[in-house]
Scaffold this active site. Structure first.
Site, PDB file in Angstrom:
ATOM      1  CB  THR A 186       3.001   0.927   6.208  1.00 38.64           C
ATOM      2  OG1 THR A 186       2.978  -0.150   6.176  1.00 38.64           O
ATOM      3  CG2 THR A 186       2.790   1.686   5.342  1.00 38.64           C
ATOM      4  CG  ASP A 187       5.815  -3.495   6.449  1.00 34.98           C
ATOM      5  OD1 ASP A 187       4.818  -3.065   6.519  1.00 34.98           O
ATOM      6  OD2 ASP A 187       6.190  -4.662   7.409  1.00 34.98           O
ATOM      7  CE1 TYR A 237      -2.267   2.773   5.095  1.00 34.88           C
ATOM      8  CE2 TYR A 237      -1.384   0.581   5.005  1.00 34.88           C
ATOM      9  CZ  TYR A 237      -1.412   1.777   5.593  1.00 34.88           C
ATOM     10  OH  TYR A 237      -0.450   2.030   6.788  1.00 34.88           O
ATOM     11  CE  LYS A 295       1.410   6.000   5.830  1.00 34.87           C
ATOM     12  NZ  LYS A 295       1.083   6.939   6.942  1.00 34.87           N
TER      13      LYS A 295
HETATM   14  P1  NAD Z   1      -6.004   4.263  12.779  1.00 32.40           P
HETATM   15  O1  NAD Z   1      -6.897   4.166  11.831  1.00 32.40           O
HETATM   16  O2  NAD Z   1      -6.182   3.616  14.089  1.00 32.40           O
HETATM   17  O3  NAD Z   1      -5.731   5.863  13.288  1.00 32.40           O
HETATM   18  C1  NAD Z   1      -5.850   6.940  12.268  1.00 32.40           C
HETATM   19  C2  NAD Z   1      -6.151   8.260  13.036  1.00 32.40           C
HETATM   20  O4  NAD Z   1      -6.337   9.279  12.037  1.00 32.40           O
HETATM   21  C3  NAD Z   1      -7.673   8.132  13.596  1.00 32.40           C
HETATM   22  O5  NAD Z   1      -7.820   8.527  14.869  1.00 32.40           O
HETATM   23  C4  NAD Z   1      -8.447   9.024  12.389  1.00 32.40           C
HETATM   24  O6  NAD Z   1      -9.626   9.622  13.082  1.00 32.40           O
HETATM   25  C5  NAD Z   1      -7.300   9.929  11.940  1.00 32.40           C
HETATM   26  N1  NAD Z   1      -7.640  10.688  10.839  1.00 32.40           N
HETATM   27  C6  NAD Z   1      -7.800   9.913   9.744  1.00 32.40           C
HETATM   28  N2  NAD Z   1      -8.239  10.823   8.651  1.00 32.40           N
HETATM   29  C7  NAD Z   1      -7.996  12.053   9.414  1.00 32.40           C
HETATM   30  C8  NAD Z   1      -8.114  13.320   8.538  1.00 32.40           C
HETATM   31  N3  NAD Z   1      -8.260  13.652   7.256  1.00 32.40           N
HETATM   32  N4  NAD Z   1      -7.672  14.397   9.445  1.00 32.40           N
HETATM   33  C9  NAD Z   1      -7.398  14.121  10.833  1.00 32.40           C
HETATM   34  N5  NAD Z   1      -7.254  13.004  11.316  1.00 32.40           N
HETATM   35  C10 NAD Z   1      -7.619  11.919  10.664  1.00 32.40           C
HETATM   36  O7  NAD Z   1      -4.524   3.968  12.234  1.00 32.40           O
HETATM   37  P2  NAD Z   1      -3.117   3.266  13.004  1.00 32.40           P
HETATM   38  O8  NAD Z   1      -3.257   1.873  12.753  1.00 32.40           O
HETATM   39  O9  NAD Z   1      -3.161   3.941  14.367  1.00 32.40           O
HETATM   40  O10 NAD Z   1      -2.194   3.989  12.130  1.00 32.40           O
HETATM   41  C11 NAD Z   1      -1.496   5.207  12.314  1.00 32.40           C
HETATM   42  C12 NAD Z   1      -0.305   5.446  11.360  1.00 32.40           C
HETATM   43  O11 NAD Z   1       0.848   4.329  11.490  1.00 32.40           O
HETATM   44  C13 NAD Z   1      -0.826   5.559  10.056  1.00 32.40           C
HETATM   45  O12 NAD Z   1       0.030   6.499   9.289  1.00 32.40           O
HETATM   46  C14 NAD Z   1      -0.329   4.178   9.401  1.00 32.40           C
HETATM   47  O13 NAD Z   1      -0.182   4.111   7.852  1.00 32.40           O
HETATM   48  C15 NAD Z   1       0.843   3.878  10.140  1.00 32.40           C
HETATM   49  N6  NAD Z   1       1.008   2.267  10.462  1.00 32.40           N
HETATM   50  C16 NAD Z   1       0.161   1.591  10.781  1.00 32.40           C
HETATM   51  C17 NAD Z   1       0.535   0.396  11.149  1.00 32.40           C
HETATM   52  C18 NAD Z   1      -0.381  -0.758  11.703  1.00 32.40           C
HETATM   53  O14 NAD Z   1      -0.093  -1.830  11.797  1.00 32.40           O
HETATM   54  N7  NAD Z   1      -1.504  -0.203  12.131  1.00 32.40           N
HETATM   55  C19 NAD Z   1       1.857  -0.151  10.864  1.00 32.40           C
HETATM   56  C20 NAD Z   1       2.757   0.589  10.151  1.00 32.40           C
HETATM   57  C21 NAD Z   1       2.499   2.128   9.972  1.00 32.40           C
END
Ligand code: NAD
Ligand code: TYD
Length: 347
Positions: free
Chosen positions: A130-131, A155, A159
């Site tokens: 993430t940013d 958080y 990350k």
């Molecule tokens: P989300 O919370 O919707 O999904 C996370 C998924 O990870 C879920 O399906 C959950 O069941 C699974 N998970 C959590 N803990 C786990 C574990 N211990 N073992 C196995 N699976 C597990 O998240 P998202 O918004 O889809 O984000 C996905 C990734 O992208 C993350 O790494 C997040 O940091 C990154 N990210 C998100 C955003 C955003 O705006 N949502 C932006 C940039 C980066």
């Protein structure tokens, strides 16, 4: 090629899994997820019977199980998205974020290293980040790949830590890796704890729209399918050991975004202009609230030819339509644990 996608039942992961299953029949896609509150196999109903897709229920913090799965399926390339992802939850329970985001990432790195350290040719550990690791911007400037890490929330600190470990495993053990740091995503299948789906759901339920502080916080929003396309490009064309920033070239102050959302909702629900805006309620600020995020995505644009394909107005409209047409999905995810979370967070 056996490709492991972690967190594939979550918001962004489900879009990445679908894109890879549909576009690359020659790959086998393993979706590893332990289905926390944020993981939902309903997100993947349309592709679950494809012959190049397998779901594996597993927890990335379970070292023995993860090692066994690497041994059994010989994952050659990993796209790691599994994480605890919501800032507000990280303020309430930071340790859960260290366990999944830091230790879980370490366990995946170790299993990957154990399996392939004799020959990393053709292998890849792709870490999705993430940013927010860069901390906050003032009113001007953009995050580049060279901006120093300066995380402010549990958080973003977790990350940032996982990003550092991925890079350290590259430097120390020669693991072939790439990291992308993306701005705020929005779109279908996002759990209604994040701003946009939370507010769509609250408008539907005629509940207050809790804007933190004065609402003058700025985020750079990207449509989730454009993020998935960027991940596809990076996966296939990246230079190893590099970082790429991904963003929407699309900054919005929260309050302006919420007003646009309210307007679109009124139009789609055939309500008089201004109806949803009346639900806006300014509430106590989030502790450590980052003022502004904005990404300079020129590296991925110049080197890999990526740019967002959807304007914010279009993406937001598509997103709202999806939530309006998927009330069953919304009802499922807002029952049970969600109600407890909502009470604790907002009352
Ligand atoms: P989300 O919370 O919707 O999904 C996370 C998924 O990870 C879920 O399906 C959950 O069941 C699974 N998970 C959590 N803990 C786990 C574990 N211990 N073992 C196995 N699976 C597990 O998240 P998202 O918004 O889809 O984000 C996905 C990734 O992208 C993350 O790494 C997040 O940091 C990154 N990210 C998100 C955003 C955003 O705006 N949502 C932006 C940039 C980066
Ligand atoms: P969020 O969707 O939680 O993403 P992030 O914190 O990762 O940027 O929040 C986006 C912005 O919206 C952020 O500035 C916090 C704000 N916000 C509110 O004002 N009210 C809310 O209820 C939520 C969840 C977020």
């Amino acid at each position: 090629m056996n490709v492991l996608i972690t967190g594939g039942a979550g918001f962004i992961g489900s879009h990445v899994v679908r894109l890879f299953v549909e576009n690359y029949p020659e790959y086998h896609i393993y979706n590893l997820d332990n289905l926390t509150y944020a993981g939902n196999l309903e997100n993947l109903k349309d592709i679950e019977r494809q012959s190049n897709y397998t779901f594996l229920k597993a927890d990335i913090t379970d070292e023995t199980h993860i090692n066994e799965l690497f041994e059994t399926y010989k994952f050659e390339r990993v796209i790691h998205l599994a994480a605890e992802s919501h800032v507000d939850r990280s303020i309430t329970d930071p340790l859960a974020f260290v366990k999944t985001n830091v230790i879980g990432t370490m366990i995946l790195l170790n299993s990957f290293k154990k399996l392939w350290s004799n020959n990393y040719e053709g292998k890849l550990f792709y870490h999705v980040s993430t940013d927010e690791v860069y901390g906050t911007l003032g009113v001007t400037g953009l995050f580049t790949e060279n901006t120093s890490y300066d995380p402010n929330s549990p958080y973003s600190a977790s990350k940032a830590s996982s990003d550092h470990f991925v890079r350290a495993y590259g430097e120390t053990y020669g693991i072939p890796y790439v990291i992308t740091n993306c701005s705020n995503n929005y779109g279908q299948n996002q759990f209604p704890e994040k701003l946009i789906p939370l507010f769509i759901n609250n408008i539907l339920e005629e509940k207050p729209l809790p804007v933190y502080g004065d609402g003058n916080y700025t985020r750079d929003w990207l449509y989730v399918q454009d993020h998935a396309k960027a991940i596809d490009l990076v996966f296939h064309k990246c230079a190893l050991g590099e970082t790429y920033n991904i963003g929407g070239f699309n900054e919005w102050k929260n309050i302006d975004l919420v007003k646009l959302l309210c307007q679109q909702m009124d139009e789609k629900l055939n309500k008089p202009k201004g109806t949803s805006e009346q639900l806006i309620t300014f509430v106590k600020d989030r502790p450590g609230h980052d003022l502004r995020y904005a990404i300079d995505a020129s590296k991925i644009n110049k080197e890999l030819g990526w740019k967002p394909s959807v304007t914010f107005e279009e993406g937001l409209s598509k997103t709202i339509d999806w939530y309006l047409n998927n009330d069953e999905w919304l009802n499922h995810v807002t029952s049970g644990e969600y109600q407890t979370y909502y009470q604790t967070q907002y009352n």
